[in-house]
Write a protein that holds these residues in place. Structure first.
Motif, PDB file in Angstrom:
ATOM      1  N   THR A   1       0.838  -1.199   0.000  1.00 31.11           N
ATOM      2  CA  THR A   1       0.000   0.000   0.000  1.00 31.11           C
ATOM      3  C   THR A   1       0.870   1.245   0.000  1.00 31.11           C
ATOM      4  O   THR A   1       1.707   1.414   0.870  1.00 31.11           O
ATOM      5  CB  THR A   1      -0.909   0.017   1.253  1.00 31.11           C
ATOM      6  OG1 THR A   1      -1.721  -1.149   1.243  1.00 31.11           O
ATOM      7  CG2 THR A   1      -1.780   1.244   1.271  1.00 31.11           C
TER       8      THR A   1
ATOM      9  N   LEU B   1       0.706   5.468  -0.037  1.00 27.91           N
ATOM     10  CA  LEU B   1      -0.236   6.513   0.329  1.00 27.91           C
ATOM     11  C   LEU B   1       0.419   7.877   0.189  1.00 27.91           C
ATOM     12  O   LEU B   1       1.544   8.072   0.631  1.00 27.91           O
ATOM     13  CB  LEU B   1      -0.670   6.270   1.778  1.00 27.91           C
ATOM     14  CG  LEU B   1      -1.713   7.157   2.405  1.00 27.91           C
ATOM     15  CD1 LEU B   1      -3.016   7.073   1.647  1.00 27.91           C
ATOM     16  CD2 LEU B   1      -1.929   6.727   3.839  1.00 27.91           C
TER      17      LEU B   1
ATOM     18  N   CYS C   1     -10.673  11.592  -0.922  1.00 29.37           N
ATOM     19  CA  CYS C   1      -9.745  10.497  -0.654  1.00 29.37           C
ATOM     20  C   CYS C   1     -10.511   9.193  -0.489  1.00 29.37           C
ATOM     21  O   CYS C   1     -11.739   9.148  -0.572  1.00 29.37           O
ATOM     22  CB  CYS C   1      -8.935  10.805   0.604  1.00 29.37           C
ATOM     23  SG  CYS C   1      -9.934  11.176   2.037  1.00 29.37           S
ATOM     24  N   ASN C   2      -9.761   8.132  -0.230  1.00 29.47           N
ATOM     25  CA  ASN C   2     -10.280   6.802   0.058  1.00 29.47           C
ATOM     26  C   ASN C   2     -11.304   6.888   1.208  1.00 29.47           C
ATOM     27  O   ASN C   2     -11.117   7.669   2.132  1.00 29.47           O
ATOM     28  CB  ASN C   2      -9.060   5.948   0.447  1.00 29.47           C
ATOM     29  CG  ASN C   2      -9.405   4.541   0.790  1.00 29.47           C
ATOM     30  OD1 ASN C   2     -10.066   4.281   1.779  1.00 29.47           O
ATOM     31  ND2 ASN C   2      -8.918   3.626  -0.021  1.00 29.47           N
TER      32      ASN C   2
ATOM     33  N   VAL D   1      -4.295   6.468  -2.922  1.00 29.97           N
ATOM     34  CA  VAL D   1      -3.789   5.161  -2.483  1.00 29.97           C
ATOM     35  C   VAL D   1      -3.436   4.368  -3.732  1.00 29.97           C
ATOM     36  O   VAL D   1      -4.278   4.157  -4.597  1.00 29.97           O
ATOM     37  CB  VAL D   1      -4.849   4.396  -1.650  1.00 29.97           C
ATOM     38  CG1 VAL D   1      -4.296   3.052  -1.221  1.00 29.97           C
ATOM     39  CG2 VAL D   1      -5.278   5.212  -0.460  1.00 29.97           C
TER      40      VAL D   1
ATOM     41  N   ARG E   1      -5.208  -1.840  -1.796  1.00 29.09           N
ATOM     42  CA  ARG E   1      -6.157  -0.980  -1.089  1.00 29.09           C
ATOM     43  C   ARG E   1      -6.761  -1.706   0.113  1.00 29.09           C
ATOM     44  O   ARG E   1      -7.882  -1.422   0.524  1.00 29.09           O
ATOM     45  CB  ARG E   1      -7.251  -0.508  -2.043  1.00 29.09           C
ATOM     46  CG  ARG E   1      -6.725   0.522  -3.006  1.00 29.09           C
ATOM     47  CD  ARG E   1      -7.765   0.913  -4.025  1.00 29.09           C
ATOM     48  NE  ARG E   1      -7.290   2.009  -4.868  1.00 29.09           N
ATOM     49  CZ  ARG E   1      -6.450   1.872  -5.875  1.00 29.09           C
ATOM     50  NH1 ARG E   1      -5.956   0.683  -6.154  1.00 29.09           N
ATOM     51  NH2 ARG E   1      -6.075   2.907  -6.583  1.00 29.09           N
TER      52      ARG E   1
ATOM     53  N   VAL F   1      -4.320   0.519   4.719  1.00 29.41           N
ATOM     54  CA  VAL F   1      -4.583   1.936   4.456  1.00 29.41           C
ATOM     55  C   VAL F   1      -4.705   2.689   5.782  1.00 29.41           C
ATOM     56  O   VAL F   1      -4.119   3.755   5.968  1.00 29.41           O
ATOM     57  CB  VAL F   1      -5.862   2.112   3.600  1.00 29.41           C
ATOM     58  CG1 VAL F   1      -6.281   3.572   3.540  1.00 29.41           C
ATOM     59  CG2 VAL F   1      -5.635   1.578   2.202  1.00 29.41           C
TER      60      VAL F   1
END
Length: 174
Positions: free
Chosen positions: A77, A79, A92-93, A112, A116, A121
Motif C-alpha cells: 500500500t 499513500l 480520498c479513500n 492510495v 487498497r 490503508v
C-alpha cells in the motif's frame, strides 16, 4: 470495522471476532485500537479501550489541512496526502476520509496506490499523521522496540518547514 478471524491449530480452528475502532474529537486528537475475542462485546470493549489509549495529537495547518505533502508505504500500500486550499474538502479513500474527519482535517486530497487493503490503508495513515510527535525508535522506556513506526515522512510543523526551506513562512491571510 468488524470481521471474523480464524486461527488454525493442531486441534482445529479457533474462531474469534476482531474489531477495529476509530476515535477522535474532530479537533486534532485521534486514535485507533484493535480487539479480538470469542465474545463480540468483549472484543468491542477491548478495541475501544485500545483506541482511547492510542490517541495522539496531529499537527494541522490553520486547523484544516496538513503542512506539506506526505508519502508512505506499508506493505504493497502506497499513500500520498496533499494539502489543499480552503473549501476543497476531503477527496480520498473512504477509510482515509473517516480518519481525517475524526482528526479535524477539512481540506486534503489523498491517493492510495497498490493494495487498497483497508487495514493497511488505516495503519499507513496513522503512521503518517502520528509520526511527528515522538522521536522515531523512542522505545517503551524499558529498552523495547519503538512504538512509532519510522518509515515515510510524518507531519511537520511550521518551524521544521521554515528550517528545511531556509526562510520564514508568512501568512497570506489577513
Amino acid at each position: 470495522m468488524r470481521r471474523s478471524v480464524v486461527q488454525q491449530t493442531g486441534k482445529g480452528k479457533i474462531r474469534r471476532i476482531s474489531y477495529m475502532v476509530l476515535v477522535g474529537n474532530g479537533d486534532g486528537l485521534v486514535g485507533y485500537g484493535e480487539g479480538k475475542h470469542s465474545n463480540s462485546i468483549v472484543a468491542l470493549t477491548a478495541a475501544r479501550l485500545a483506541a482511547v489509549r492510542n490517541m495522539d495529537w496531529v499537527e494541522r495547518f490553520e486547523k484544516r489541512t496538513v503542512w506539506t505533502e506526505m508519502k508512505t508505504k506499508l506493505g504493497a500500500t502506497q499513500l500520498i496526502i496533499r494539502p489543499r486550499p480552503v473549501g476543497f474538502g476531503l477527496r480520498c479513500n473512504p477509510f482515509l476520509h473517516q480518519i481525517l474527519r475524526a482528526a479535524g482535517f477539512k481540506d486534503i486530497s489523498a491517493k492510495v496506490w497498490g493494495s487498497r487493503n483497508r487495514l493497511n490503508v488505516i495503519k499507513a495513515a496513522f503512521r503518517m499523521i502520528h509520526a511527528g510527535h515522538a522521536p522515531t525508535g523512542m522505545g517503551d522506556g524499558m529498552g523495547g522496540p519503538g512504538k512509532k513506526l519510522n518509515r515515510g515522512r510524518g507531519l511537520r510543523n511550521m518551524s521544521e518547514l521554515e528550517r528545511a526551506r531556509g526562510r520564514k513562512l508568512i501568512s497570506l491571510r489577513k
